[in-house]
Design a protein around this motif. Structure first.
Motif, PDB file in Angstrom:
ATOM      1  N   PRO A  38      41.097  36.099  53.745  1.00 57.09           N
ATOM      2  CA  PRO A  38      41.945  37.274  53.916  1.00 57.09           C
ATOM      3  C   PRO A  38      42.920  37.081  55.083  1.00 57.09           C
ATOM      4  O   PRO A  38      42.609  36.369  56.037  1.00 57.09           O
ATOM      5  N   PRO A  39      44.086  37.709  55.007  1.00 54.98           N
ATOM      6  CA  PRO A  39      45.031  37.609  56.122  1.00 54.98           C
ATOM      7  C   PRO A  39      44.516  38.381  57.337  1.00 54.98           C
ATOM      8  O   PRO A  39      43.650  39.249  57.208  1.00 54.98           O
ATOM      9  N   ALA A  40      45.052  38.084  58.485  1.00 56.79           N
ATOM     10  CA  ALA A  40      44.627  38.753  59.718  1.00 56.79           C
ATOM     11  C   ALA A  40      44.844  40.266  59.657  1.00 56.79           C
ATOM     12  O   ALA A  40      44.094  41.028  60.255  1.00 56.79           O
ATOM     13  N   ALA A  41      45.838  40.711  58.887  1.00 54.66           N
ATOM     14  CA  ALA A  41      46.143  42.137  58.801  1.00 54.66           C
ATOM     15  C   ALA A  41      45.264  42.890  57.800  1.00 54.66           C
ATOM     16  O   ALA A  41      45.374  44.114  57.675  1.00 54.66           O
ATOM     17  N   ALA A  42      44.365  42.190  57.094  1.00 56.87           N
ATOM     18  CA  ALA A  42      43.505  42.846  56.102  1.00 56.87           C
ATOM     19  C   ALA A  42      42.581  43.844  56.790  1.00 56.87           C
ATOM     20  O   ALA A  42      41.888  43.511  57.756  1.00 56.87           O
ATOM     21  N   THR A  56      36.908  46.557  52.271  1.00 56.55           N
ATOM     22  CA  THR A  56      36.938  47.911  51.731  1.00 56.55           C
ATOM     23  C   THR A  56      36.149  48.010  50.437  1.00 56.55           C
ATOM     24  O   THR A  56      35.368  48.945  50.245  1.00 56.55           O
ATOM     25  N   SER A  57      36.336  47.047  49.538  1.00 57.23           N
ATOM     26  CA  SER A  57      35.632  47.112  48.252  1.00 57.23           C
ATOM     27  C   SER A  57      34.118  47.018  48.432  1.00 57.23           C
ATOM     28  O   SER A  57      33.367  47.691  47.727  1.00 57.23           O
ATOM     29  N   LEU A 124      48.943  29.227  37.068  1.00 53.35           N
ATOM     30  CA  LEU A 124      49.799  29.078  35.889  1.00 53.35           C
ATOM     31  C   LEU A 124      49.906  30.372  35.084  1.00 53.35           C
ATOM     32  O   LEU A 124      50.931  30.644  34.459  1.00 53.35           O
ATOM     33  N   LEU A 125      48.854  31.177  35.108  1.00 55.89           N
ATOM     34  CA  LEU A 125      48.838  32.404  34.308  1.00 55.89           C
ATOM     35  C   LEU A 125      49.312  33.633  35.075  1.00 55.89           C
ATOM     36  O   LEU A 125      49.237  34.742  34.554  1.00 55.89           O
ATOM     37  N   GLY A 126      49.768  33.458  36.285  1.00 56.18           N
ATOM     38  CA  GLY A 126      50.284  34.601  37.051  1.00 56.18           C
ATOM     39  C   GLY A 126      49.304  35.093  38.086  1.00 56.18           C
ATOM     40  O   GLY A 126      48.783  36.195  38.016  1.00 56.18           O
ATOM     41  N   TYR A 127      49.048  34.279  39.069  1.00 55.86           N
ATOM     42  CA  TYR A 127      48.146  34.594  40.172  1.00 55.86           C
ATOM     43  C   TYR A 127      48.641  35.799  40.960  1.00 55.86           C
ATOM     44  O   TYR A 127      49.828  35.941  41.232  1.00 55.86           O
ATOM     45  N   ARG A 128      47.721  36.670  41.315  1.00 58.35           N
ATOM     46  CA  ARG A 128      48.041  37.810  42.165  1.00 58.35           C
ATOM     47  C   ARG A 128      47.009  37.854  43.298  1.00 58.35           C
ATOM     48  O   ARG A 128      45.810  37.865  43.059  1.00 58.35           O
ATOM     49  N   SER A 129      47.509  37.885  44.500  1.00 60.04           N
ATOM     50  CA  SER A 129      46.638  37.883  45.667  1.00 60.04           C
ATOM     51  C   SER A 129      45.844  39.185  45.753  1.00 60.04           C
ATOM     52  O   SER A 129      46.280  40.234  45.283  1.00 60.04           O
ATOM     53  N   ARG A 130      44.684  39.109  46.375  1.00 56.73           N
ATOM     54  CA  ARG A 130      43.877  40.310  46.619  1.00 56.73           C
ATOM     55  C   ARG A 130      44.518  41.217  47.658  1.00 56.73           C
ATOM     56  O   ARG A 130      44.130  42.359  47.803  1.00 56.73           O
ATOM     57  N   TRP A 131      45.476  40.678  48.400  1.00 56.26           N
ATOM     58  CA  TRP A 131      46.044  41.426  49.516  1.00 56.26           C
ATOM     59  C   TRP A 131      47.545  41.586  49.336  1.00 56.26           C
ATOM     60  O   TRP A 131      48.231  40.684  48.852  1.00 56.26           O
ATOM     61  N   SER A 132      48.040  42.723  49.773  1.00 56.52           N
ATOM     62  CA  SER A 132      49.487  42.928  49.789  1.00 56.52           C
ATOM     63  C   SER A 132      50.056  42.211  51.007  1.00 56.52           C
ATOM     64  O   SER A 132      49.308  41.693  51.845  1.00 56.52           O
ATOM     65  N   ASP A 133      51.363  42.198  51.127  1.00 52.90           N
ATOM     66  CA  ASP A 133      52.000  41.551  52.277  1.00 52.90           C
ATOM     67  C   ASP A 133      51.634  42.225  53.594  1.00 52.90           C
ATOM     68  O   ASP A 133      51.680  41.609  54.653  1.00 52.90           O
ATOM     69  N   THR A 134      51.261  43.502  53.536  1.00 54.15           N
ATOM     70  CA  THR A 134      50.898  44.237  54.754  1.00 54.15           C
ATOM     71  C   THR A 134      49.407  44.155  55.064  1.00 54.15           C
ATOM     72  O   THR A 134      48.951  44.722  56.039  1.00 54.15           O
ATOM     73  N   ASP A 136      46.914  45.174  52.928  1.00 54.97           N
ATOM     74  CA  ASP A 136      46.114  46.115  52.168  1.00 54.97           C
ATOM     75  C   ASP A 136      45.379  45.377  51.058  1.00 54.97           C
ATOM     76  O   ASP A 136      45.919  44.475  50.428  1.00 54.97           O
ATOM     77  N   TRP A 137      44.137  45.792  50.790  1.00 56.00           N
ATOM     78  CA  TRP A 137      43.342  45.177  49.729  1.00 56.00           C
ATOM     79  C   TRP A 137      43.821  45.716  48.381  1.00 56.00           C
ATOM     80  O   TRP A 137      44.042  46.903  48.228  1.00 56.00           O
ATOM     81  N   ARG A 138      43.965  44.852  47.417  1.00 57.08           N
ATOM     82  CA  ARG A 138      44.319  45.265  46.046  1.00 57.08           C
ATOM     83  C   ARG A 138      43.070  45.181  45.182  1.00 57.08           C
ATOM     84  O   ARG A 138      42.820  44.174  44.547  1.00 57.08           O
ATOM     85  N   TRP A 139      42.289  46.202  45.154  1.00 56.85           N
ATOM     86  CA  TRP A 139      41.083  46.192  44.334  1.00 56.85           C
ATOM     87  C   TRP A 139      41.336  47.064  43.187  1.00 56.85           C
ATOM     88  O   TRP A 139      41.073  47.568  42.405  1.00 56.85           O
TER      89      TRP A 139
END
Length: 139
Positions: A38-42, A56-57, A124-134, A136-139
């Motif tokens: 996770p990024p430092a801002a998570a 958070t999850s 290849l199939l469209g990776y999406r990070s668990r975290w936003s640029d700020t 925030d967790w994307r759960w």
């Protein structure tokens, strides 16, 4: 008389062997993975008594060493705010990760509540990070 791959013709057998090894190599490359922390801002929830922190999850789904919220029934109702235990507080990975004595919550870490495994196939199939640029967790 024995039969060979390709009807006894060495050129066909060699071609089939090369194609087979090439397919195995491609499949192996698609399974190569990396682990992204996770990024430092998570944002995380810190247990100030045990000096642990959980994503958070993990807190929402109860995957922590001990309960960090007081109103577990509010998890099912998006209109209600979650209330932290008196010993719990909000923080970030960056604030706690380098602090002596602080560690990841072992139950949360066990269920991959922090790190994200990303395979070449995912990218290849469209990776999406668990975290936003700020952070925030994307759960």
């Amino acid at each position: 008389m024995s039969r060979l791959i390709g009807g006894g013709r060495p050129g066909v057998a060699a071609a089939i062997t090369i194609v087979t090894f090439a397919l195995i190599a491609v499949v192996a490359m698609l399974c190569v993975y990396s682990i992204e922390p996770p990024p430092a801002a998570a944002r995380v929830i810190a247990d100030n008594e045990n000096h642990t922190y959980a994503s958070t999850s993990c807190v929402i789904y109860g995957r922590t060493e001990r309960e960090l919220i007081t109103n577990r029934d509010a998890v099912a109702d998006p209109g209600r705010d979650l209330e932290l235990q008196p010993f719990a507080s909000e923080s970030t990975v960056g604030e706690l990760d380098g602090q002596p004595g602080w560690r990841r919550d072992s139950a949360c870490n066990y269920v991959m509540g922090f790190d994200q495994v990303v395979t070449t196939w995912n990218r290849l199939l469209g990776y999406r990070s668990r975290w936003s640029d700020t952070g925030d967790w994307r759960w």
